[in-house]
Design a protein around this motif. Structure first.
Motif, PDB file in Angstrom:
ATOM      1  N   ALA A   1      49.282   6.857 -47.412  1.00  0.00           N
ATOM      2  CA  ALA A   1      49.440   8.278 -47.068  1.00  0.00           C
ATOM      3  C   ALA A   1      48.141   9.038 -47.315  1.00  0.00           C
TER       4      ALA A   1
ATOM      5  N   THR B   1      46.038  10.872 -44.436  1.00  0.00           N
ATOM      6  CA  THR B   1      45.769  12.309 -44.524  1.00  0.00           C
ATOM      7  C   THR B   1      44.280  12.572 -44.364  1.00  0.00           C
TER       8      THR B   1
ATOM      9  N   PRO C   1      54.494  13.992 -54.009  1.00  0.00           N
ATOM     10  CA  PRO C   1      55.017  13.362 -52.805  1.00  0.00           C
ATOM     11  C   PRO C   1      56.442  12.830 -52.960  1.00  0.00           C
TER      12      PRO C   1
ATOM     13  N   TYR D   1      56.813   7.335 -54.667  1.00  0.00           N
ATOM     14  CA  TYR D   1      55.394   7.474 -54.324  1.00  0.00           C
ATOM     15  C   TYR D   1      54.530   7.713 -55.561  1.00  0.00           C
TER      16      TYR D   1
ATOM     17  N   ARG E   1      43.580  20.705 -48.021  1.00  0.00           N
ATOM     18  CA  ARG E   1      44.880  20.039 -48.105  1.00  0.00           C
ATOM     19  C   ARG E   1      44.898  19.260 -49.429  1.00  0.00           C
ATOM     20  N   VAL E   2      45.909  19.474 -50.207  1.00  0.00           N
ATOM     21  CA  VAL E   2      46.008  18.776 -51.489  1.00  0.00           C
ATOM     22  C   VAL E   2      46.931  17.576 -51.341  1.00  0.00           C
ATOM     23  N   VAL E   3      46.459  16.415 -51.772  1.00  0.00           N
ATOM     24  CA  VAL E   3      47.343  15.254 -51.800  1.00  0.00           C
ATOM     25  C   VAL E   3      47.500  14.800 -53.243  1.00  0.00           C
ATOM     26  N   SER E   4      48.742  14.774 -53.651  1.00  0.00           N
ATOM     27  CA  SER E   4      49.084  14.353 -54.986  1.00  0.00           C
ATOM     28  C   SER E   4      49.404  12.864 -54.894  1.00  0.00           C
TER      29      SER E   4
ATOM     30  N   MET F   1      50.959   5.460 -52.650  1.00  0.00           N
ATOM     31  CA  MET F   1      50.393   6.627 -51.963  1.00  0.00           C
ATOM     32  C   MET F   1      49.082   6.309 -51.252  1.00  0.00           C
TER      33      MET F   1
END
Lengths: 509, 262
Positions: free
Chosen positions: B185, B189, A167, A188, B131-134, B182
């Motif tokens: 976010a 998401t 991010p 982030y 959906r990938v969230v890092s 994060m």
């Protein structure tokens, strides 16, 4: 330069901290500005203070590549304000913002003063933005540069953006397709990594180093190990040095190959994209052949390495390296032969040598602008003292140059590994590491695949880390990406971004 | 043009036969599922637990346990144990449906992930968009997730695809220890994905915070921020471990079946 203001020292050698000159901040500032004007590079500039301290010690490390020396100095700040270096020394810009965020001291006159990683101050009751204690900053909430005008529009992307990617937040000021300005706001991935290193080394330290940037585990673990070995006065067996070098070049090969594939993918050239995606894995699997982990986890440790290469394994290694190299050579050749690819690579995202130098860029991104810096050459440590890797440069500073420098480096890394495998030194792979010497400082430099990795370790009276500073190459280079986008089409952003392929986690720490 | 065709022929077909054929051979030094043999432990010896960077190894009620959700798959415990009570096997299959199933004990088998409930299987078994969230971490798990998209693994064969927008997704893949920065976010998401949806935590960081556990800047992994349907441990997990977990969840591997050889 023989002036006495800063202490000259070698990288990878520990010196007693008492020998580091303590200057007035004005004198330190002057010495840094002077040195950078004469072509030295600011490779670390950081603070050190206890939670409740009223004073902050500021350390500066300059690299004099021509003489393979670094120069160190410090000053004690008694006030929460200091005159910013950035107007006279642009490479200090992000270091100063970091210093302000960590220790609550403000660089007065900084042209673009805002948080770097959006966390609270390390010193209770001192905050550079006047926030109350317990009032955590909100990531991404800051003043962004704005271009005003009827036909100007702003594009904001991230932190969650398309693809499997880390991010970050990107703001473009555009006129139609044309980008006037790009601002990159990160933080982030900030996980408080650097701060947890104080008080170490402990059982978590090595694993933490391997997680500074997961695609650079060998690079950061090597920089850390060299620092510890210097502080402990250990000698690493030559065989271990050679295998560390092999692993570091494998890391470069895997990432450079992946980048060539990703660049091909971004211009819709699928053959090279799909071949390189696989061949990258072949190089990662070579690292796994060596140590069981594709990312080299568990290979490097202070004192040497954990896994050896016997003759049979060397044989398998060579065969697979040859096969992977043949494949990447074929895949890369298609890129240079394809006019549609060249039309998209050439002239896109240009960074001039002057800009790269002024901003203190490092690694392949800087070498693609014609700058010759490479820590393997300028500050050789480990096996690079005996085996030289020619520095790869190109002069055009565009996407093509950043791609082509990678290809040059791929060839040279393969040649280096083959040379090492042919004549691996005999002997053990791990030496004892004694207690760290108290009240010492060491600067460790390693040329990772993205560029110069700088670790500065300081010990306290008990031989524990009192401050451990990490500068990942991405820290220097994100601003380079922002500059590359000036006057480009916004649709070229993915391509430009890929051509730098910088680390978010390495920057955010 | 001809050079491209020639190169295409030279590079050849590289997609693995798995799961209809054998899984690719992993390197002999690969560190897969740890195997515990408590009978080898000398009385009162705690050396493995003492050196473990993430305290994945512990003794409770007098018995040895290893939490895969915290394990970095490093070699510290191996070196500390003079008796060989802990060793790594070559078994790459590590994914579970429940967090507590990741805790290994001597002589007990790992409860590998069972397929989704029938209602979800009907929806996702043949088409799953993720959906990938890092969210923190070191980007290595992301790298090995990306590998699944290469010709070697060709995730598209299974109808699994990574999409850019959460609105187009059926599920969320989380990597990283979930940094404070994060958290929002990640929540947003997750909220943007239409129900029914699934959540997959990939990597030790996402499961427990990994090496960052206990740091005030991180959330020690997903925790109870969002409900997790599949845990894939590893630091980072090998691509085969991730692939095995994903297709196991989608009922493409029958436990004990031909393609599930131990």
């Amino acid at each position: 330069m023989n002036d006495e203001t800063l202490l000259e020292m070698r990288t990878g050698r520990a010196i007693p901290r008492v020998r580091i000159p303590r200057l007035s901040f004005e004198a330190l500032r002057g010495a840094i500005v002077d040195a950078v004007a004469k072509g030295q590079r600011l490779i670390a500039f950081f603070g050190d203070a206890r939670d409740s301290s009223e004073e902050v010690d500021v350390y500066a490390v300059l690299a004099d590549g021509a003489r393979a020396l670094v120069r160190v100095g410090r000053a004690t700040l008694e006030s929460d304000r200091f005159p910013s270096l950035t107007p006279d020394c642009p490479p200090a810009h992000l270091f100063e913002r970091e210093l302000a965020e960590q220790y609550g001291i403000s660089p007065v006159g900084h042209p673009w003063f805002k948080p770097v990683r959006f966390h609270g101050s390390y010193r209770r009751g001192h905050d550079a933005w006047g926030r109350a204690p317990g009032e955590p900053p909100v990531v991404g909430v800051t003043d962004f540069f704005r271009v005003e005008g009827e036909e100007v529009h702003e594009v904001a992307v991230g932190p969650v953006h398309a693809g499997v990617i880390e991010p970050g937040h990107f703001r473009f000021q555009c006129h139609g397709e044309q980008v006037f300005h790009l601002e990159i706001s990160l933080g982030y991935q900030h996980r408080g990594l650097e701060r947890t290193l104080s008080g170490g080394p402990n059982k978590r330290t090595l694993a933490t180093m391997e997680a500074v940037a997961g695609d650079t585990s060998i690079g950061h673990a090597t920089a850390y190990s060299c620092a510890v070995e210097a502080l402990a006065g250990s000698r690493v067996p030559l065989r271990a040095e050679a295998i560390r070098g092999i692993a570091l070049e494998l890391e470069r090969l895997a990432n450079h190959t992946g980048d060539l594939g990703a660049l091909a993918g971004d211009v819709g050239f699928l053959p090279t994209a799909s071949y390189c995606g696989r061949i990258r894995g072949d190089f990662l699997n070579l690292t796994a052949l060596l140590c069981g982990s594709r990312f080299g986890r568990g290979l490097v440790r202070p004192g040497g390495i954990r896994f050896d290469l016997d003759a049979e394994r060397v044989g398998r290694f060579q065969d697979r390296l040859d096969a992977a190299y043949r494949d990447v050579a074929g895949a890369a050749a298609l890129l240079w032969d394809s006019t549609s690819v060249q039309a998209r690579f050439e002239g896109t995202g240009i960074v001039t040598a002057d800009t790269a130098l002024a901003l203190g860029m490092v690694g392949p991104a800087a070498r693609a602008c014609g700058l010759e810096g490479d820590a393997r050459q300028d500050f050789p440590s480990g096996i690079y003292r005996f085996a030289h890797v020619p520095v790869s440069t190109w002069s055009t500073g565009d996407v093509f140059a950043r791609a082509y420098v990678r290809w040059l480096e791929i060839q040279r890394s393969v040649a280096f590994i083959k040379e090492q495998l042919r004549a691996l030194p005999d002997g053990s792979i791990l030496a004892d590491v004694k207690a760290l010497r108290p009240e010492h400082l060491v600067v460790s430099l390693v040329e990772g695949w993205r560029g110069e990795i700088c670790h500065v370790a300081m010990t306290d009276a008990t031989g524990c880390f009192s401050r451990y500073k990490i500068v990942d190459p991405s820290f220097h280079n994100w601003i380079g990406l922002a500059m590359a986008l000036r006057d480009q089409q916004i649709s070229d952003f993915p391509l430009c971004n890929k051509s730098f392929n910088l680390s978010y986690c390495g920057h955010d720490l | 043009m001809f050079s491209m065709i020639r190169e295409r022929l030279r590079q050849g077909r590289r997609t693995i036969a798995y799961p209809s054929g054998d899984a690719p051979t992993l390197p002999d030094r690969f560190r897969g599922l740890p195997v515990l043999d408590e009978s080898k432990c000398p009385d009162g010896c705690r050396s493995c637990a003492e050196v473990c960077p993430t305290d994945a190894i512990a003794w409770d009620e007098g018995s040895l346990r290893l939490d895969l959700g915290r394990c970095l798959f490093c070699t510290e415990c191996l070196e500390a144990c003079p008796e060989g009570a802990i060793r790594y096997s070559q078994d790459y299959r590590l994914a579970t449906r429940k967090r507590e199933d990741l805790v290994l004990r001597s002589g007990r088998e790992l409860e590998l992930a069972r397929p989704l409930e029938d209602r979800l299987l009907r929806l996702f078994a043949r088409s799953l968009k993720l959906r990938v969230v890092s969210a923190g971490g070191d980007a290595s798990a992301e790298a090995d997730l990306n590998v699944l998209g290469t010709v070697v693994f060709d995730l598209g064969r299974f109808g699994i695809q990574v999409v850019a927008s959460p609105r187009h997704a059926d599920g969320l893949v989380i990597v990283g220890p979930v940094t404070e920065n994060m958290k929002l976010a990640l929540r947003e998401t997750y909220a943007a994905i239409p129900a029914p949806k699934i959540v997959i935590a990939v990597g030790t960081c996402a499961i427990s915070g990994g090496v960052f556990r206990g740091n005030p800047e991180v959330n020690d992994g997903v925790g109870d921020l969002v409900p997790v349907d599949l845990y894939i441990p590893g630091s980072p997990p090998h691509p085969m471990t991730i692939l095995d977990g994903l297709i196991r969840l989608l009922g493409r591997l029958v436990p004990g079946g031909a393609t599930d050889s131990s």
